[in-house]
Design a protein around this motif. Sequence first.
Motif, short mmCIF file in Angstrom:
data_model
loop_
_atom_site.label_atom_id
_atom_site.label_comp_id
_atom_site.label_asym_id
_atom_site.label_seq_id
_atom_site.Cartn_x
_atom_site.Cartn_y
_atom_site.Cartn_z
N TYR A 98 0.96 -1.08 0.13
CA TYR A 98 0.05 0.12 0.06
C TYR A 98 0.72 1.12 -0.26
CZ TYR A 98 -3.32 3.59 1.44
OH TYR A 98 -4.04 4.72 1.62
N PHE A 99 1.95 1.27 0.62
CA PHE A 99 2.97 2.43 0.99
C PHE A 99 3.46 2.74 -0.59
CE2 PHE A 99 6.53 4.95 1.40
CZ PHE A 99 6.19 5.61 2.51
N VAL A 100 4.07 1.49 -0.97
CA VAL A 100 4.63 1.76 -2.68
C VAL A 100 3.50 2.22 -3.46
CG1 VAL A 100 5.83 0.23 -4.52
CG2 VAL A 100 6.31 0.22 -2.35
N PHE A 101 2.23 1.78 -3.52
CA PHE A 101 1.19 2.09 -4.74
C PHE A 101 0.87 3.57 -4.15
CE2 PHE A 101 -3.54 2.71 -4.94
CZ PHE A 101 -3.47 2.36 -6.17
N SER A 102 0.94 3.90 -3.07
CA SER A 102 0.49 5.31 -2.73
C SER A 102 1.78 6.36 -3.27
CB SER A 102 0.53 5.79 -1.24
OG SER A 102 -0.78 5.04 -0.68
N MET A 103 2.99 5.90 -2.90
CA MET A 103 3.90 6.77 -3.40
C MET A 103 3.98 6.78 -5.05
SD MET A 103 6.25 8.27 -1.87
CE MET A 103 6.17 9.67 -2.95
N VAL A 104 3.62 5.77 -5.78
CA VAL A 104 3.73 5.88 -7.26
C VAL A 104 2.54 6.49 -7.66
CG1 VAL A 104 3.15 4.20 -9.40
CG2 VAL A 104 4.66 3.40 -7.42
N GLN A 129 -3.95 13.21 -6.27
CA GLN A 129 -2.90 13.44 -5.34
C GLN A 129 -3.12 13.69 -3.93
OE1 GLN A 129 -0.75 17.31 -5.43
NE2 GLN A 129 1.44 16.57 -5.93
N GLY A 130 -4.05 14.01 -3.49
CA GLY A 130 -4.39 14.23 -1.88
C GLY A 130 -5.11 12.76 -1.66
N LEU A 131 -5.57 12.04 -2.32
CA LEU A 131 -5.88 10.53 -1.97
C LEU A 131 -4.76 9.70 -1.93
CD1 LEU A 131 -8.91 10.09 -4.62
CD2 LEU A 131 -9.26 10.21 -2.10
N PHE A 132 -3.84 9.82 -2.62
CA PHE A 132 -2.56 8.89 -2.52
C PHE A 132 -1.66 9.36 -1.46
CE2 PHE A 132 -3.57 8.09 -7.24
CZ PHE A 132 -3.74 6.68 -7.06
N GLY A 133 -1.73 10.61 -1.38
CA GLY A 133 -0.71 11.38 -0.23
C GLY A 133 -1.48 11.23 1.21
N GLY A 134 -2.64 10.70 1.55
CA GLY A 134 -3.48 10.46 2.57
C GLY A 134 -2.73 9.28 3.18
N GLY A 135 -2.39 8.18 2.20
CA GLY A 135 -2.12 6.92 2.86
C GLY A 135 -0.31 7.10 3.12
N LEU A 136 0.09 8.05 2.68
CA LEU A 136 1.72 8.24 3.07
C LEU A 136 1.75 8.68 4.57
CD1 LEU A 136 2.88 9.87 -0.29
CD2 LEU A 136 3.34 7.42 0.52
N LEU A 137 1.09 9.61 4.95
CA LEU A 137 1.38 10.49 6.01
C LEU A 137 1.08 9.40 7.26
CD1 LEU A 137 2.13 13.22 7.52
CD2 LEU A 137 -0.40 13.51 7.46
N ALA A 138 -0.01 9.05 7.58
CA ALA A 138 -0.37 8.10 8.55
C ALA A 138 0.55 6.74 8.54
CB ALA A 138 -1.90 7.46 8.87
N LYS A 139 0.57 6.18 7.41
CA LYS A 139 1.41 4.85 7.22
C LYS A 139 2.75 5.01 7.50
CE LYS A 139 -0.53 1.87 6.55
NZ LYS A 139 -1.07 1.16 7.44
#
Length: 537
Positions: A98-104, A129-139
Motif C-alpha cells: 500500500y505504501f509503494v502504491f500510494s507513492m507511485v 494527489q490528495g488521495l494517494f498522499g493521505g496514505g503516506l502520512l499516517a502509514k
Amino acid sequence: MATTRDRSKMQNNSNSTKAQSSYVQGPLKWAIAFTASLGAILEVIDTSIVNVALTDIQATLGATVSEVGWVVTGYAIANVVLIPLSAWLGDVFGKKTYFVFSMVGFTLASVMCGFAFNLPMLVISRILQGLFGGGLLAKAQAILFETFPPAEQGLAQAVFGVGVIAGPAIGPTLGGYLTDSLGWRWIFFINLPVGIAAVLMAIFFLPPDRVQGKKNHQKVDWLGIILLIVAVGSLQTFLEEGEQDDWFNSQFITTLAITTVVGLVLFIWRELSTKDPAVDLRVLRHRSLAAGSVYSGILGMGLYGALFAVPLFAQGVLRFTATQTGWLLAPGALASAIVMILLGKISTKVDARILIAIGAVGTALVMFQLSNITPQTGTEDLFYPLLWRGATTVLMFLPLSLATLGSLPKQDISAGSGFYNLTRQLGGSIGIAILTTLLAQREAFHKAMLLTNLSPYNPETTQRLNALAGAFQNRGSDAATAQQQALTSLDQLVNLQAAILSYADIFRFVGVVFLCSLPLLLLLGKGGAGAKAPIDH
C-alpha cells in the motif's frame, strides 16, 4: 527461593529478547525511517507549496479566485478522507504494498498536475494527489513505530517529525522560488525525481508484507467508507469554503453543516456496530490515544493557524513577495529540524507532559510577542519570534506523538496513527477557518472604532488631511485632486492600522488557546519516560 528468582529473571530476559527481536535491527531500520519519512515529507510539503502559486495558476488557466481555490480544497478533502482509511487499506493489501502504491500514485498525480491544461484537470489531479498522499502520512508514522523499539522511538519519530513540522514552512519557500524562477508547473514536476527515489527505496528497504490470513479476506465495509467520505468530506468543504460564503448565511454551507453532523453520527454508529469496520474506532479505548488526539487537534490549530497568519501578514501588510515570505519562514523551519533531532535523543527519558507544557507556554509567549506588531515591523522584528516558534512547536509535537502512540499494542498502531494524524489535519483546517473568520471580524471592528475618531469636526483629522493635501499639491496635483488623494491616503492608513490590530488579535488568540490547552496534559501518559513496549500479538 533463589531458583525461583533465577527462573523469573531468565523468563524476563527471554521476553525482553523476544520483544526486541520483533523490531528491525541494524542500519536497515534507519533506511526504513528515511524512506517512510521521505514519503510523508512530500505529502506535507504539497499541502502548502501550491498556496503561493495560486495567482499564477489563476492567470494561466483563466480561473476566478473562488475556482482556483479548489486546487487547495480538493487536495485537503481527499487527504482527510484517506487518512483514517489508511490502516484498513494497509491491512487488506499489506503495509509495504500500500505504501509503494500510494507513492507511485502520488508521483504520477503530481506529473498530471504539472501537465494540466485547464482548471478541471488540475483539480482532479490534485484530488488524486490528495488521495494517494493521505496514505503516506499516517502509514509512515505507523511503519516507524513498528520498526523501532521503544528506547529508539524518540530519534525515529524525530526523523519523521522534521518533515511534518518543517514542511508547512518549506512549502511556501520552495513554491515561491520555483514559481518565480521556473513557473508554477515546476512545483509539481519537482516531485518526480524525489518520488522515483522514494519508490525505489520503499521497494528495497521496507520489510515484506506478512500474510494476514483471514484479515485479507474480510468483508469490505462499503457503507462505512461512503459515510466517512460524506461526513469528513462535508466537514472539510465546510471549513474551507465557509468564510468565503459567509458561513450560515449561505444555504450551501448550512447544508454542508447538517450533512456533516448526520454523516458523523451515522458513521460512528456504523463503525461501532459492524464486525469488520473500515475505521476501527474501538482503538479510542486507549486513554492515551483519545487524549492525545484531542491535543493533536489543538496542536494542528496552533501549528497551521500561526503558519497561516504569518504569510498573510507578510504579503498583505508588509507587501512581501512569495519568495521573500518563504525565506522569512525558513529559519523557523531550520530551527524545528535542529531541535527535533536533539530532542529525539532525550524524549524517551523525559516525561512527555513536561516537554509539551514547556512547548505550549513557549509558543504562547512567542504569539504574544508577535502581537506587538506595528506599521514599522520588518524582517528583523519577526526573525527571532519565528525562530523560537519553530523550536517551541517541536517540544509539543514529538513528545505528544510518543505519549499518544508509543504505548499502543502493535496491532492498534496503524489505526491509532491514522486517527491521530486525522485530528491534527482537521485541527489545522478548523484553526484556519476560525482565524480567517476572526481576522475579518476584528478588522471590521477595528476599522469601525478608528473611523469613530475621524470626523471633519475633529481638529486632528482636519490637520492631517490638510497636511496630506499639501504634500500632494507640492507634487503637482491641483487642489481638488490633492484633496481626493488625501482622503484616499487616509482611508488606506485606516485600513492598514485596522489590519495590523486584527493580526495582533489573531496572534494573541493562538497564544491563549495554547495556554488553555495545558489542563489536557493531565489526561496524557508519561510518554517516552513511562511508556511500556508495545505488545505484539
